[in-house]
Enzyme design. Structure first.
Site: not given
Ligand code: AHR
Length: 483
Positions: A204, A280
């Protein structure tokens, strides 16, 4: 023993086991994946051919004959029920209705397993799978292992062709909230040696080839057509490993060390599962997935080596991408829309626009040339074709915004892939062939309102309408008007 039997023996059992090509447990005989048929929206399961065996791809070919199919579900073979399906929108929207992602064409990634043809999951940009409601996957700093087998020749430099553990809400919730394998040649978020593609970890807000930000020359570019990739992690310790899936008897360790600083130690994993996208729902990447799993616990290197030995014995090899009437490299052809009549795919005399022109013997030499194309080996994949304009050397049929035009080859990977089409059996009796784009494998040459598109059989764009699909996407290949 198959991969998940081996992990179980190592006391790091699979908590997710996904494959469209074969069983990952010796005693598994259920469904591997589900396909949806675009002509009528109905679905069917593709099972193993035998207990512990390969996929029954023949059933898919029968079920999908004369239309297109997509992979609507990839079943979890582990007892956890972590099946993957079309990804929902998240931080980024996908191209389908309500911001969901595309699903993969069921025929984009044919592959041989010991000589038998099965299909992988061909992820074009916009395609993604996800499961948010999960059971048994690692959360927080718990130990986890992942392996996957990918196509080493199908990559790009966009975010993020991932498989593994990600956010349960499809939003970027911060560093350490995901831990997946990443595979591709993206630059600027960490990378390895050379030009890629690299096996890295998506943790991430960063792709990691090691503990330090930026370049880690210990992680090599992988030159293999079939790549086995491993990313595994436990408290303040993680590793990247790789192998030639088709031949290596063991894996090589590319990186092993501590967690990156700045929020990655301890990890804050959420446990959802993604395939083909970032945490995402960043969905601009491409790649092909054949099989993979996630484990509970941090697997021993020796266990992964045994898994790789089993993958090698499965015999991954290249399968033909084309079928139907042969379209020969070196010949000059014209594309007639449908079976009969005088409507051909042509570029405008003084421009690259492609549309349907009426051409007969009475047309001028220039008009005939504009409807004639030299068949070349595919610029983006040598297993398919590209079509060079007869009157403008170096100019090829390509899609841009999914509309066809004849453009000069600008030397980019994007151009080469936009200009590569696989000739396959025509969808209807109205013609001989259909032409599938290599990079967007759900998309084919299609006439719509007098123009020609690289279209899918259904979708939010007007030219993707299902109405009249089979005829609009079927062509008769004839000798070129001019050569
Ligand atoms: O870490 C790289 C990417 O950054 C993640 O996949 C995504 O969630 C974010 O945009």
């Amino acid at each position: 023993s198959l991969p998940c039997d081996i992990y179980e023996f190592g006391e790091t059992p699979c908590v997710a086991a996904h494959s469209t090509t074969r069983a990952l447990y010796a005693n598994y005989s259920g469904p591997l994946y589900q396909v949806v048929r675009d002509s009528d929206g109905s679905t069917t399961n593709i099972n193993t051919k035998s207990r512990g065996g390969i996929a029954d791809s023949g059933w898919q070919d029968t079920w999908c004959a004369g239309t297109t199919c997509g992979i609507s579900m990839i079943y979890d073979q582990s007892p956890r029920g972590n099946h993957l399906s079309r990804a929902p929108p998240g931080g980024f929207k996908g191209p389908e209705l309500n911001g969901t992602d595309n699903i993969a064409s069921a025929v984009g990634a044919p592959v041989l397993l010991n000589g038998n043809r099965v299909y992988g999951v061909f992820v074009s940009p916009g395609t993604g799978y996800r499961r948010e409601d999960v059971n048994g996957t690692a959360v927080g700093d718990e130990p986890q292992g992942i392996y996957a087998v990918f196509d080493g020749a199908h990559t790009n430099n966009q975010c993020c062709f991932d498989y593994g553990n990600a956010e349960t809400n499809a939003l970027d919730t911060g560093n350490g909230h995901m831990e997946t394998i990443y595979f591709g040649d993206i630059n600027g978020m960490g990378n390895g040696k050379g030009n890629g593609p690299w096996i890295m970890a998506d943790l991430e807000n960063g792709l990691w080839a090691g503990s330090k930000e930026g370049n880690d020359p210990g992680v090599p570019s992988v030159p293999f057509r079939f790549v086995t990739a491993v990313v595994k992690g436990e408290p303040n310790h993680w590793s990247i490993r790789g192998a030639n899936a088709a031949s290596d008897r063991a894996m090589s360790t590319y990186f092993e060390g501590e967690r990156p600083k700045n929020g990655y130690n301890p990890m804050k994993r959420e446990g959802a599962i993604i395939l083909g996208i970032g945490g995402d729902n960043s969905d601009w990447s491409q790649g092909t997935f054949y099989e993979g799993c996630m484990t509970e616990g941090y697997p021993d290197d020796s266990i992964e080596d045994a898994v790789q030995a089993n993958i090698a014995s499965a015999g991954y090899d290249i399968a033909p991408l084309m079928d139907g009437p042969k379209v020969s490299v070196g010949s000059t052809i014209s594309f007639r829309a449908g079976r009969s009549g005088n409507n051909y795919l042509a570029h405008d005399p003084h421009a690259g626009n492609i549309s349907i022109h009426t051409v007969t013997d009475g047309n001028s030499a220039d008009e005939k040339k504009a409807a004639s194309w030299r068949v070349r080996t595919g610029l983006g994949n040598a297993g398919c074709l590209s079509f060079e304009s007869v009157d403008r050397a170096g100019t090829f049929i390509r899609h841009s915004g999914f509309k066809l035009q004849a453009d000069k080859n600008d030397g980019t990977k994007l151009f080469r892939e936009d200009a590569t089409y696989c000739a396959v059996q025509g969808f209807s009796g109205e013609g001989t062939n259909s032409f599938r784009n290599w990079g967007y494998a759900a998309r084919y040459f299609r006439v719509y309102n007098g123009f020609v598109y690289t279209a899918s059989n259904g979708g939010p764009r007007e030219f993707d309408t299902k109405a009249n699909w089979n005829n609009d996407a079927s062509w008769t290949v004839v000798d070129g008007f001019a050569s």
